[in-house]
Design an enzyme around this catalytic site. Structure first.
Site, PDB file in Angstrom:
ATOM      1  N   HIS A  91       9.944   5.214  -4.078  1.00 13.28           N
ATOM      2  CA  HIS A  91       9.442   5.100  -5.305  1.00 13.28           C
ATOM      3  C   HIS A  91       8.011   5.143  -5.423  1.00 13.28           C
ATOM      4  CE1 HIS A  91       7.628   0.800  -4.949  1.00 13.28           C
ATOM      5  NE2 HIS A  91       8.414   0.738  -4.104  1.00 13.28           N
TER       6      HIS A  91
ATOM      7  N   CYS B 186       1.200  -7.316  -3.473  1.00 10.30           N
ATOM      8  CA  CYS B 186       1.968  -8.323  -2.887  1.00 10.30           C
ATOM      9  C   CYS B 186       0.656  -9.511  -2.701  1.00 10.30           C
ATOM     10  CB  CYS B 186       2.321  -7.881  -1.354  1.00 10.30           C
ATOM     11  SG  CYS B 186       1.180  -6.853  -0.328  1.00 10.30           S
TER      12      CYS B 186
ATOM     13  N   ALA C   8      10.705   0.659   2.017  1.00 14.07           N
ATOM     14  CA  ALA C   8      10.024   0.798   3.435  1.00 14.07           C
ATOM     15  C   ALA C   8      10.169  -0.614   3.830  1.00 14.07           C
ATOM     16  CB  ALA C   8       8.563   1.228   2.763  1.00 14.07           C
TER      17      ALA C   8
ATOM     18  N   ASN D 117      -2.409   0.810   1.786  1.00 13.46           N
ATOM     19  CA  ASN D 117      -2.054   0.935   0.291  1.00 13.46           C
ATOM     20  C   ASN D 117      -3.170   0.396  -0.571  1.00 13.46           C
ATOM     21  OD1 ASN D 117      -1.161  -1.677   2.303  1.00 13.46           O
ATOM     22  ND2 ASN D 117      -0.777  -2.592   0.322  1.00 13.46           N
TER      23      ASN D 117
END
Length: 388
Positions: A202, A329, A74, A152
């Site tokens: 994934h 992240c 992505a 996310n």
């Protein structure tokens, strides 16, 4: 004696391989791993495996298979969408949201330094954008809108059908980051007026290292290529295709489409069960209401504990919980959640947050054990703090 296996509740970071994915990959490696650009019979067999995967993924989003560009994930898809659209247009005005994934935010920073005008919309306390503010920004000579479908960190769902309608009414293409919504939320790129859609394997039980970008064909949307070389994929993304990874993505897409209607309500019920148990703990606050949160997600802030100590205690204790504090992240950068801060949470609340993301292997026993372990760890840390 070895410690018991961790209770895995981090499917938003990576989902374990779905049924059929490994075997689909091995079939290609064992029998159809020639270069799919070659004209000979082995090359045609490799290309056929890729075509079958494209059909499976396209069916999941209501797109023609030929509208897909295979990428490494992505992040690359988002870079190609944003940089490609801006590069083709020679600049312009991009409208996005402050709670986007870093793949979008960091790319927008790069584009802005290069002269592209960027508007970053804020969100309300539930993490949703204001559609009137969006429409006003689009009206200000916007050339592209980029919005994440499912956040996310929190799982908050943006109203993509309404956003797409606003973009279509003003003739502005819409890019959607669907890394967390693919296979979970219904996606129909035509009905939702989506021009560009970024996806990753994934997150839905496919292999790591493979993604895709849907690129609208009618009316055709121009993109400037970001990787040059052999001219594969219509010149949009040169390089020999990884057939085994693509086959795995296709198998994961097939599986997600087959189980979604039953699996997402099951996960929502488990998520609500977990939320109910955690809410019984004093000082636990849910980030994002259930009405606008995707089924597998639960994000909570905890008062009276240090965020790093809580995460360490949960992930290293017995039983260990495989959970996250914000996004992977952000954790790697040592930051508290910018998403939660944008929703009005204090830095302390954002720092003492935990994201649970459920998946196929999650059951009632796992949820109840996780809730008990969470309550135990919060009580332990609060006792230590009061004794200090």
């Amino acid at each position: 004696m070895s410690a018991p296996a961790a209770i895995y509740l981090d499917h938003a970071a990576t989902a374990p391989l779905a049924p059929g994915v490994g075997s689909a990959m091995w079939r290609v490696l064992d029998g159809a791993d020639a270069n799919p650009s070659s004209a000979h019979a082995p090359g045609r067999a490799a290309a056929a495996a890729i075509d079958a995967a494209a059909e499976a993924l396209a069916a999941l989003i209501g797109a023609p298979p030929e509208a897909l560009v295979w990428t490494s994930g992505a992040t690359e898809s988002i870079n190609l969408a944003l940089k490609g659209a801006v590069g083709f247009a020679g600049g312009g005005h991009v409208v996005s949201v402050v709670t986007e994934h870093h793949a979008t935010l960091d790319t927008l920073d790069v584009l802005e330094r290069g002269g592209t005008r960027v508007t970053r919309l804020g969100v309300d306390g539930e993490g949703r954008i204001d559609l009137e503010a969006l429409d006003a920004a689009i009206a200000d000579e916007a050339t592209l809108v980029s919005v994440m479908h499912v956040n996310n960190e929190t799982g908050v769902i943006q109203d993509i059908p309404a956003i797409g309608a606003l973009c279509a009414a003003r003739g502005v293409p819409l890019h959607v980051d669907a890394a967390q919504s693919l296979g979970r939320e219904r996606i129909d790129v035509a009905a939702m007026n989506i021009a560009l859609l970024s996806m990753s394997a994934h997150k839905i039980g496919g292999p790591k290292g493979i993604g895709a970008l849907y690129v609208r064909r009618r009316p055709r949307l121009g993109l400037a290529a970001q990787i040059h070389g052999g001219g594969q994929q219509g010149g949009l993304r040169s390089g020999t295709l990884a057939g085994h990874q693509i086959a795995g993505f296709g198998a994961a897409a097939d599986h997600a489409r087959a189980v979604r209607e039953a699996e997402q309500p099951r996960l929502a019920a488990l998520r609500d069960r977990l939320a109910q148990r955690l809410s019984a703990i004093d000082g636990v606050t849910r980030n994002g209401s259930g009405a606008h949160v995707a089924a597998p997600f639960l994000n909570v802030s905890v008062a009276g504990v240090h965020g790093d100590a809580l995460l360490t205690g949960l992930t290293e204790g017995v039983p260990a919980l495989a959970v996250a504090s914000g996004a992977a992240c952000s954790a790697a950068k040592g930051q508290s959640s910018y998403v939660l801060r944008a929703m009005g949470r204090s830095p302390r609340e954002a720092g003492a947050s935990v994201r649970f993301s459920l998946g196929a292997a999650t059951d009632v026993a796992a949820v109840d054990a996780a809730a008990a372990r969470f309550a135990e760890e919060v009580a332990r840390l609060r006792a230590l703090a009061s004794a200090a």
